[in-house]
Scaffold this motif. Structure first.
Motif, PDB file in Angstrom:
ATOM      1  N   THR A   1      -2.812  -5.864   8.483  1.00  0.00           N
ATOM      2  CA  THR A   1      -1.832  -4.889   8.019  1.00  0.00           C
ATOM      3  C   THR A   1      -0.458  -5.283   8.545  1.00  0.00           C
TER       4      THR A   1
ATOM      5  N   LEU B   1       0.820  -1.214   0.000  1.00  0.00           N
ATOM      6  CA  LEU B   1       0.000   0.000   0.000  1.00  0.00           C
ATOM      7  C   LEU B   1       0.851   1.261   0.000  1.00  0.00           C
ATOM      8  N   ALA B   2       1.976   1.190   0.658  1.00  0.00           N
ATOM      9  CA  ALA B   2       2.904   2.322   0.764  1.00  0.00           C
ATOM     10  C   ALA B   2       4.250   1.738   1.147  1.00  0.00           C
TER      11      ALA B   2
ATOM     12  N   ILE C   1      -6.800   2.454   6.745  1.00  0.00           N
ATOM     13  CA  ILE C   1      -7.005   1.011   6.632  1.00  0.00           C
ATOM     14  C   ILE C   1      -8.004   0.612   7.707  1.00  0.00           C
TER      15      ILE C   1
ATOM     16  N   VAL D   1      -9.781  -0.443   1.815  1.00  0.00           N
ATOM     17  CA  VAL D   1      -8.888   0.641   2.218  1.00  0.00           C
ATOM     18  C   VAL D   1      -9.375   1.953   1.607  1.00  0.00           C
TER      19      VAL D   1
ATOM     20  N   GLY E   1      -8.883  10.231   3.402  1.00  0.00           N
ATOM     21  CA  GLY E   1      -9.396   9.445   4.512  1.00  0.00           C
ATOM     22  C   GLY E   1      -9.813  10.248   5.721  1.00  0.00           C
TER      23      GLY E   1
ATOM     24  N   ASP F   1      -3.770  10.483   5.569  1.00  0.00           N
ATOM     25  CA  ASP F   1      -4.620  10.578   4.382  1.00  0.00           C
ATOM     26  C   ASP F   1      -5.264   9.233   4.079  1.00  0.00           C
ATOM     27  N   ARG F   2      -4.462   8.163   4.144  1.00  0.00           N
ATOM     28  CA  ARG F   2      -4.988   6.804   3.913  1.00  0.00           C
ATOM     29  C   ARG F   2      -5.561   6.253   5.211  1.00  0.00           C
TER      30      ARG F   2
ATOM     31  N   GLU G   1      -7.980   4.969   0.212  1.00  0.00           N
ATOM     32  CA  GLU G   1      -6.639   5.300  -0.250  1.00  0.00           C
ATOM     33  C   GLU G   1      -6.305   6.781  -0.135  1.00  0.00           C
ATOM     34  N   SER G   2      -7.300   7.650  -0.255  1.00  0.00           N
ATOM     35  CA  SER G   2      -7.030   9.085  -0.163  1.00  0.00           C
ATOM     36  C   SER G   2      -8.262   9.798   0.379  1.00  0.00           C
TER      37      SER G   2
ATOM     38  N   THR H   1      -0.658   6.942   7.352  1.00  0.00           N
ATOM     39  CA  THR H   1      -1.691   5.915   7.244  1.00  0.00           C
ATOM     40  C   THR H   1      -2.268   5.593   8.612  1.00  0.00           C
TER      41      THR H   1
END
Length: 232
Positions: free
Chosen positions: A33, A10-11, A205, A211, A216, A202-203, A213-214, A141
């Motif tokens: 995660t 994811l990152a 989970i 998820v 958030g 921003d993200r 993703e942006s 995240t």
């Protein structure tokens, strides 16, 4: 997104794994995660029915340092997680060990080895859950357990019907009625939510669903306010 049995990046230093989690015939999914710290040690957030291949994949990322389940009712795969990764600290809310029958350590205060990389906050005001939020600082995240779900509108019909009963029509993201009913001290709960929303992320989970993703932070705030919480 189908992440079952695969480590999906994811990152930088953050991966997602997904497993089925059936409830009344609907698949509410269990997200795991995996976070690699600068030390090379790995945090496994949430447990699953790990296969030998899953364990090998996680070990290939780095040395497993901690298992973590972030809420008292997250014990479904706890024994499988302990068996897959024996001998490392198992972090969970106070009281979790009595549920699963083996020793666990508290998540908060977070291990000193996480400093500058992972923040942990127990969400106050809901003592039957003791849900804990984590922030991976470098990847901006937020990692949640059951605070909100995030499912799209194209889920199978039975899953959609269960979500409408349990969460409501807005479940991308949305707070379940069960979580909301568990809040006993609204002011303390809102205080913890305010701290989380003050973090830089921003993200998002979620423990169950897709998820975010942006965007958030804005989506999480909107879901919490729609559930009736005042966040200033």
């Amino acid at each position: 997104m189908d992440t079952r049995t695969a480590l999906v990046p994811l990152a930088e230093n953050v991966w997602l794994m997904g497993y089925p989690l059936k409830l009344l015939g609907a698949d509410l999914r269990r997200n795991v995660t995996v976070i690699r710290l600068r030390s090379g040690k790995v945090v496994i957030h949430s447990t699953g029915p790990f296969s030998a291949e899953d364990v090998a994949g996680i070990r290939a990322l780095g040395e497993p340092g901690w298992l973590l389940d972030g809420i008292l009712r997250h014990d479904t795969f706890a024994k499988e997680g302990r068996a897959a990764f024996p001998g490392i600290p198992y972090l969970a809310p106070e009281g979790f060990s009595a549920v699963v029958g083996f020793p666990t350590e508290r998540i908060v205060p977070a291990p000193v080895e996480w400093e500058g990389e992972l923040l942990a906050l127990e969400i106050e005001g809901a003592p039957d859950a003791r849900d804990t939020a984590l922030l991976h600082v470098p990847a901006r995240t937020l990692i949640l357990t059951e605070l909100v779900f995030n499912f799209s509108d194209d889920e199978p019909l039975w899953t959609e019907l269960l979500l409408r009963v349990g969460v409501g029509g807005e479940h991308h993201p949305g707070m379940s009625r069960f979580v909301k009913a568990g809040v006993k001290d609204k002011a303390a709960f809102e205080g913890s939510l305010g701290t989380i929303l003050g973090w830089d992320f921003d993200r998002v989970i979620v423990g169950h669903g897709d998820v975010i993703e942006s965007g958030g932070k804005a989506k999480l705030r909107a879901a919490l306010e729609a559930a009736g919480f005042s966040l200033g």
